[in-house]
Motif scaffolding. Structure first.
Motif, PDB file in Angstrom:
ATOM      1  N   ASN A 187       2.781 -16.004  -3.867  1.00 54.70           N
ATOM      2  CA  ASN A 187       3.364 -15.616  -5.145  1.00 54.70           C
ATOM      3  C   ASN A 187       4.201 -14.347  -4.956  1.00 54.70           C
ATOM      4  O   ASN A 187       3.659 -13.260  -4.731  1.00 54.70           O
ATOM      5  CB  ASN A 187       2.249 -15.373  -6.166  1.00 54.70           C
ATOM      6  N   VAL A 188       5.511 -14.470  -5.040  1.00 51.29           N
ATOM      7  CA  VAL A 188       6.410 -13.348  -4.777  1.00 51.29           C
ATOM      8  C   VAL A 188       6.247 -12.256  -5.829  1.00 51.29           C
ATOM      9  O   VAL A 188       6.183 -11.065  -5.515  1.00 51.29           O
ATOM     10  CB  VAL A 188       7.871 -13.828  -4.718  1.00 51.29           C
ATOM     11  N   GLU A 189       6.188 -12.648  -7.119  1.00 48.20           N
ATOM     12  CA  GLU A 189       6.069 -11.650  -8.187  1.00 48.20           C
ATOM     13  C   GLU A 189       4.776 -10.851  -8.059  1.00 48.20           C
ATOM     14  O   GLU A 189       4.758  -9.632  -8.264  1.00 48.20           O
ATOM     15  CB  GLU A 189       6.117 -12.339  -9.558  1.00 48.20           C
ATOM     16  N   GLN A 190       3.690 -11.534  -7.724  1.00 50.22           N
ATOM     17  CA  GLN A 190       2.421 -10.835  -7.556  1.00 50.22           C
ATOM     18  C   GLN A 190       2.487  -9.856  -6.388  1.00 50.22           C
ATOM     19  O   GLN A 190       1.989  -8.730  -6.470  1.00 50.22           O
ATOM     20  CB  GLN A 190       1.286 -11.837  -7.326  1.00 50.22           C
ATOM     21  N   ALA A 191       3.119 -10.265  -5.296  1.00 48.08           N
ATOM     22  CA  ALA A 191       3.243  -9.390  -4.127  1.00 48.08           C
ATOM     23  C   ALA A 191       4.076  -8.152  -4.451  1.00 48.08           C
ATOM     24  O   ALA A 191       3.733  -7.032  -4.057  1.00 48.08           O
ATOM     25  CB  ALA A 191       3.865 -10.163  -2.969  1.00 48.08           C
ATOM     26  N   LEU A 192       5.176  -8.351  -5.201  1.00 40.80           N
ATOM     27  CA  LEU A 192       6.006  -7.202  -5.582  1.00 40.80           C
ATOM     28  C   LEU A 192       5.236  -6.246  -6.485  1.00 40.80           C
ATOM     29  O   LEU A 192       5.342  -5.016  -6.343  1.00 40.80           O
ATOM     30  CB  LEU A 192       7.276  -7.690  -6.286  1.00 40.80           C
ATOM     31  N   ASP A 193       4.455  -6.783  -7.413  1.00 42.89           N
ATOM     32  CA  ASP A 193       3.657  -5.931  -8.305  1.00 42.89           C
ATOM     33  C   ASP A 193       2.624  -5.124  -7.519  1.00 42.89           C
ATOM     34  O   ASP A 193       2.407  -3.937  -7.799  1.00 42.89           O
ATOM     35  CB  ASP A 193       2.961  -6.786  -9.367  1.00 42.89           C
ATOM     36  N   ILE A 194       1.996  -5.745  -6.548  1.00 44.55           N
ATOM     37  CA  ILE A 194       1.001  -5.040  -5.723  1.00 44.55           C
ATOM     38  C   ILE A 194       1.653  -3.892  -4.961  1.00 44.55           C
ATOM     39  O   ILE A 194       1.119  -2.773  -4.903  1.00 44.55           O
ATOM     40  CB  ILE A 194       0.314  -6.020  -4.751  1.00 44.55           C
ATOM     41  N   MET A 195       2.816  -4.150  -4.376  1.00 41.58           N
ATOM     42  CA  MET A 195       3.508  -3.108  -3.615  1.00 41.58           C
ATOM     43  C   MET A 195       3.882  -1.934  -4.515  1.00 41.58           C
ATOM     44  O   MET A 195       3.709  -0.764  -4.151  1.00 41.58           O
ATOM     45  CB  MET A 195       4.747  -3.697  -2.940  1.00 41.58           C
ATOM     46  N   LYS A 196       4.384  -2.217  -5.729  1.00 41.90           N
ATOM     47  CA  LYS A 196       4.754  -1.142  -6.643  1.00 41.90           C
ATOM     48  C   LYS A 196       3.530  -0.369  -7.118  1.00 41.90           C
ATOM     49  O   LYS A 196       3.576   0.867  -7.256  1.00 41.90           O
ATOM     50  CB  LYS A 196       5.518  -1.727  -7.842  1.00 41.90           C
ATOM     51  N   GLU A 197       2.432  -1.057  -7.354  1.00 40.56           N
ATOM     52  CA  GLU A 197       1.204  -0.393  -7.796  1.00 40.56           C
ATOM     53  C   GLU A 197       0.670   0.553  -6.725  1.00 40.56           C
ATOM     54  O   GLU A 197       0.254   1.678  -7.024  1.00 40.56           O
ATOM     55  CB  GLU A 197       0.135  -1.433  -8.149  1.00 40.56           C
ATOM     56  N   GLU A 198       0.696   0.119  -5.481  1.00 39.44           N
ATOM     57  CA  GLU A 198       0.174   0.953  -4.397  1.00 39.44           C
ATOM     58  C   GLU A 198       1.028   2.202  -4.189  1.00 39.44           C
ATOM     59  O   GLU A 198       0.518   3.278  -3.887  1.00 39.44           O
ATOM     60  CB  GLU A 198       0.097   0.138  -3.093  1.00 39.44           C
ATOM     61  N   VAL A 199       2.332   2.056  -4.349  1.00 40.50           N
ATOM     62  CA  VAL A 199       3.207   3.231  -4.230  1.00 40.50           C
ATOM     63  C   VAL A 199       2.964   4.195  -5.381  1.00 40.50           C
ATOM     64  O   VAL A 199       2.827   5.410  -5.189  1.00 40.50           O
ATOM     65  CB  VAL A 199       4.691   2.799  -4.186  1.00 40.50           C
ATOM     66  N   ALA A 200       2.899   3.669  -6.598  1.00 42.65           N
ATOM     67  CA  ALA A 200       2.791   4.519  -7.783  1.00 42.65           C
ATOM     68  C   ALA A 200       1.499   5.325  -7.802  1.00 42.65           C
ATOM     69  O   ALA A 200       1.486   6.470  -8.286  1.00 42.65           O
ATOM     70  CB  ALA A 200       2.898   3.663  -9.042  1.00 42.65           C
ATOM     71  N   LYS A 201       0.410   4.775  -7.301  1.00 43.75           N
ATOM     72  CA  LYS A 201      -0.870   5.469  -7.386  1.00 43.75           C
ATOM     73  C   LYS A 201      -1.173   6.351  -6.173  1.00 43.75           C
ATOM     74  O   LYS A 201      -2.187   7.031  -6.152  1.00 43.75           O
ATOM     75  CB  LYS A 201      -2.006   4.470  -7.582  1.00 43.75           C
ATOM     76  N   HIS A 202      -0.282   6.332  -5.186  1.00 43.25           N
ATOM     77  CA  HIS A 202      -0.539   7.172  -4.008  1.00 43.25           C
ATOM     78  C   HIS A 202      -0.301   8.641  -4.366  1.00 43.25           C
ATOM     79  O   HIS A 202       0.709   8.980  -5.000  1.00 43.25           O
ATOM     80  CB  HIS A 202       0.374   6.765  -2.844  1.00 43.25           C
ATOM     81  N   PRO A 203      -1.197   9.556  -3.956  1.00 48.60           N
ATOM     82  CA  PRO A 203      -1.059  10.973  -4.348  1.00 48.60           C
ATOM     83  C   PRO A 203       0.162  11.671  -3.773  1.00 48.60           C
ATOM     84  O   PRO A 203       0.607  12.679  -4.328  1.00 48.60           O
ATOM     85  CB  PRO A 203      -2.360  11.608  -3.827  1.00 48.60           C
ATOM     86  N   LEU A 204       0.725  11.169  -2.689  1.00 44.93           N
ATOM     87  CA  LEU A 204       1.891  11.811  -2.089  1.00 44.93           C
ATOM     88  C   LEU A 204       3.212  11.298  -2.651  1.00 44.93           C
ATOM     89  O   LEU A 204       4.263  11.859  -2.344  1.00 44.93           O
ATOM     90  CB  LEU A 204       1.878  11.626  -0.560  1.00 44.93           C
ATOM     91  N   HIS A 205       3.164  10.252  -3.445  1.00 44.92           N
ATOM     92  CA  HIS A 205       4.393   9.711  -4.018  1.00 44.92           C
ATOM     93  C   HIS A 205       4.903  10.616  -5.133  1.00 44.92           C
ATOM     94  O   HIS A 205       4.128  11.119  -5.950  1.00 44.92           O
ATOM     95  CB  HIS A 205       4.149   8.306  -4.562  1.00 44.92           C
ATOM     96  N   ILE A 206       6.228  10.831  -5.177  1.00 45.57           N
ATOM     97  CA  ILE A 206       6.840  11.623  -6.238  1.00 45.57           C
ATOM     98  C   ILE A 206       7.858  10.764  -6.977  1.00 45.57           C
ATOM     99  O   ILE A 206       8.377   9.780  -6.432  1.00 45.57           O
ATOM    100  CB  ILE A 206       7.535  12.891  -5.682  1.00 45.57           C
TER     101      ILE A 206
END
Length: 287
Positions: A187-206
């Motif tokens: 599922n491409v949409e699910q994979a894209l959502d997972i990638m965005k979620e992991e970036v957004a919640k990482h403490p070093l991401h700005i």
């Protein structure tokens, strides 16, 4: 005889005193700069590039003046100077070639300090292969410390004419692109959502968005399909960090976290597979 010995002893003593005095003045000068001026610059978070370059030039001038004063005390050097005139052509050629390279390095160092394509403590990459932190800029060379704690010595004339990538010039923010391929059945949409979620919640991401982006409602994290390959759908997410060091840690963590989330969600990351067949060469009578 005694008068000659006394004169030579006095000359030798004077030379030793001049040399010791020169070394003492140079050491005291460096101590003063390091103790007061450098400390003052660090406390006010100012650039050390010009300070270090002036320090090297001043120290070199102190030694040159001291050695010159010592040599003046030896009358015999005048005779040696006359004897060198016989080979003046060769000496001039060698001195010209040597001074040309030395002056080129000095002038390049001065231009680096004036125009500041990089400064001390900047992270730079030269020739697309050598990356490190600028440790020192002196009269002859630039010293770069790489991430294995090695020192890369580059002459000023070389680095001033080379292509340089400066991570800290103007803006220290760093963007890392995380590319992952998934199977066509996933599922491409699910994979894209997972990638965005992991970036957004990482403490070093700005959040890299400016005022205009916020007004246009640009999402804080962007992920897209970048290619349809023979065996995978390539996905990419853009992750921003405050500096290159944080960006490297961010990229490594994202690869690990996204792989774990993909496994939990049943999203396939394809890998090369080979089927090996062995022909039946045995004679039926041998069975």
């Amino acid at each position: 005889m005694i008068k000659t010995l006394f004169t030579e002893f006095r000359t030798l003593t004077l030379i030793v005193i001049i040399i010791l005095l020169t070394i003492t003045i140079a050491l005291a000068f460096n101590w003063f700069l390091n103790r007061f001026i450098k400390k003052s610059l660090l406390n006010h978070h100012k650039d050390l590039t010009g300070f270090l370059f002036i320090k090297h030039i001043s120290t070199a001038l102190i030694y040159v003046v001291g050695i010159a004063c010592a040599l003046v005390q030896i009358p015999e050097f005048k005779i040696v100077g006359h004897s060198l005139l016989a080979g003046a052509g060769v000496v001039s050629l060698i001195a010209g070639l040597a001074s040309q390279q030395a002056l080129s390095n000095i002038m390049s160092g001065i231009l680096i300090v004036i125009f500041k394509p990089f400064r001390v403590n900047d992270k730079i990459t030269i020739r697309e292969s050598f990356t490190g932190i600028v440790e020192d800029i002196n009269l002859r060379q630039v010293v770069i410390r790489d991430f294995e704690n090695n020192r890369i010595i580059v002459p000023n004339s070389v680095i001033s004419s080379d292509l340089i990538i400066n991570t800290h010039l103007g803006d220290t923010k760093c963007c890392k692109m995380v590319d992952i391929g998934i199977g066509y059945s996933s599922n491409v949409e699910q994979a894209l959502d997972i990638m965005k979620e992991e970036v957004a919640k990482h403490p070093l991401h700005i959040d890299p968005r400016n005022k205009e982006d916020l007004e246009n409602k640009v999402p804080p994290v962007i992920a897209r399909v970048t290619a349809l390959n023979d065996s995978s759908v390539n996905l990419r997410v853009w992750a921003w960090a405050a500096n290159s060091a944080d960006a490297f840690v961010l990229q490594c963590d994202l690869l690990q976290n996204i792989k774990k989330r993909f496994d939990d969600a049943g999203i396939e990351i394809p890998f090369p597979q080979r089927t090996v067949t062995f022909p039946n060469t045995m004679d039926k009578n041998e069975i």
